[in-house]
Scaffold this motif. Structure first.
Motif, short mmCIF file in Angstrom:
data_model
loop_
_atom_site.label_atom_id
_atom_site.label_comp_id
_atom_site.label_asym_id
_atom_site.label_seq_id
_atom_site.Cartn_x
_atom_site.Cartn_y
_atom_site.Cartn_z
N VAL A 121 0.85 -1.21 0.00
CA VAL A 121 0.00 0.00 0.00
C VAL A 121 0.88 1.25 0.00
O VAL A 121 0.66 2.19 -0.78
CB VAL A 121 -0.95 0.01 1.23
N GLU A 122 1.89 1.26 0.87
CA GLU A 122 2.78 2.43 0.96
C GLU A 122 3.48 2.67 -0.38
O GLU A 122 3.59 3.81 -0.83
CB GLU A 122 3.80 2.19 2.09
N LEU A 123 3.93 1.60 -1.01
CA LEU A 123 4.63 1.75 -2.30
C LEU A 123 3.68 2.20 -3.41
O LEU A 123 4.06 3.01 -4.26
CB LEU A 123 5.31 0.43 -2.68
N ILE A 124 2.46 1.69 -3.39
CA ILE A 124 1.47 2.09 -4.40
C ILE A 124 1.24 3.60 -4.34
O ILE A 124 1.23 4.29 -5.36
CB ILE A 124 0.12 1.33 -4.19
N TYR A 125 1.10 4.12 -3.11
CA TYR A 125 0.82 5.55 -2.99
C TYR A 125 2.08 6.41 -3.14
O TYR A 125 1.98 7.58 -3.50
CB TYR A 125 0.07 5.84 -1.69
N ALA A 126 3.25 5.84 -2.90
CA ALA A 126 4.49 6.57 -3.21
C ALA A 126 4.60 6.73 -4.73
O ALA A 126 5.02 7.78 -5.24
CB ALA A 126 5.70 5.82 -2.66
N ALA A 127 4.16 5.69 -5.46
CA ALA A 127 4.19 5.73 -6.93
C ALA A 127 3.21 6.77 -7.48
O ALA A 127 3.39 7.27 -8.59
CB ALA A 127 3.88 4.35 -7.49
#
Lengths: 235, 50
Positions: A121-127
Motif C-alpha cells: 500500500v505504501e509503495l502504491i501511494y508513493a508511486a
C-alpha cells in the motif's frame, strides 16, 4: 488568497488538545500490559496512524471519483492532499509496528500478510507521486491521478482484512484473532478509553491537516496561474 | 505481585516509537509551513508587480 478561517484555528487548537489528551490517557491512564511491558503503549498510536492512513487513501479515492465527474481542480487538490498526509501517517504506522515487533516477535520485520500488504500500500501511494511528477499537462495529471487513487484504494481493504482472513502472526485486538497470531491481548476499560480516544484525536487531526493542505494546494495553484499570466505578459 | 516482577523491560522501544512519531509528523508539519510561506511570498510578489 483567502485569510485563514476562524473555524480552522479552532480545529488547530482542538486537534492539539485532543492529541495531548490522548497521550495523557496512553501514558498515565491506561495500565502497562503485563506480558509486553511499556512497548504495548506504542499500539494506541500505531493503530491511530494506520487508521488515518487508510482514511486518507479512501478520501483520495472519493475525491478522484468527484474529479472525474466534475473536472473541478479542487477535487484534484483534495486528493493530492489526502494521499500526501496518509503516506506520512501510514509510514509512521509501519515504523511503529516494526518497533513493537522487535521485542515481541524478536524481529523488526517479517513477510507475513499484514506487513507485506501494508508495505505494498505504501509503495502504491508513493508511486502516485512519481506518476504526477511524470505528467506536465495539468488536466491529464489530475485525470490519471484520480483514476490511480480510485484503483489504488483496492489495496487498502485487502490490507485491513488480511489479518482476519489469512494465517498471520499479526494480532487482531478487536475481533477474533488467527490462532497463529503472537502479541495479542485483551483490552480492559482504561485501555479501550485510551484506544478509542486516540482514534478520535487522530481523525480530528487528519481533518485539520487536510484542510491546511487543501489551502496550500489552492495557493500553489493561484501562484501557478499568476506565473503563467506574468510570463505571457512579458513575452 | 509475582507477575509484576516478570513484566519485560521494553521501555526503550516505547520511547523510540514515540520519538519516531513526533519527529516524522513534526517534519511534515514544518514542510507544510515552509511551502505555505514560500507560496505566499511568491503570490504577494506577483500581486505587487501587477
Amino acid at each position: 488568497m483567502v485569510e485563514k478561517p476562524r473555524l480552522l484555528t479552532v480545529l488547530d487548537i482542538l486537534s492539539a488538545l485532543m492529541i495531548l489528551t490522548a497521550a495523557g490517557l496512553v501514558f498515565f491512564y491506561a495500565p502497562v500490559e503485563q506480558l509486553m511491558g511499556q512497548v504495548q503503549k506504542v499500539f494506541y498510536f500505531h493503530v491511530a496512524t494506520a487508521w488515518v492512513g487508510m482514511l486518507g487513501f479512501m478520501v483520495a479515492g472519493v475525491a478522484g471519483i468527484f474529479y472525474l465527474r466534475t473536472d473541478k481542480e479542487k477535487w484534484d487538490i483534495a486528493g493530492l492532499g489526502a494521499v500526501e498526509i496518509s503516506l506520512v501517517f501510514f509510514l509512521v504506522a509501519i515504523i511503529l509496528g516494526s518497533i513493537w515487533a522487535r521485542p515481541i516477535w524478536n524481529t523488526w520485520w517479517t513477510w507475513e500478510p499484514r506487513l507485506t500488504s501494508a508495505a505494498i500500500v505504501e509503495l502504491i501511494y508513493a508511486a502516485y507521486f512519481l506518476l504526477r511528477s511524470g505528467l506536465d499537462d495539468p488536466d491529464k495529471r489530475a485525470r490519471f491521478s484520480a483514476i490511480y487513487a480510485i484503483f489504488g484504494f483496492i489495496s487498502v481493504p485487502i490490507t485491513f482484512v488480511s489479518i482476519r482472513l489469512l494465517r498471520t502472526i499479526h494480532p487482531v485486538v478487536i475481533g477474533n484473532a488467527e490462532a497463529a497470531s503472537q502479541g495479542g491481548f485483551n483490552m480492559d476499560d482504561p485501555m479501550k478509553t485510551a484506544f478509542f480516544f486516540s482514534l478520535a484525536a487522530f481523525s480530528v487531526f487528519f481533518v485539520d491537516l487536510l484542510w491546511h493542505r487543501i489551502r496550500l494546494g489552492k495557493l500553489q495553484s493561484d501562484v501557478n496561474t499568476l506565473r503563467v499570466q506574468s510570463y505571457e505578459k512579458e513575452s | 505481585m509475582l507477575s509484576k516482577l516478570f513484566v519485560p523491560d521494553t521501555f526503550n522501544y516505547m520511547i523510540a516509537g514515540y520519538i519516531v512519531l513526533t519527529v516524522v509528523i513534526s517534519i511534515y508539519l514544518i514542510s507544510i509551513a515552509i511551502r505555505w510561506r514560500k507560496a505566499r511570498q511568491e503570490f504577494l510578489s506577483y500581486k505587487e508587480s501587477e
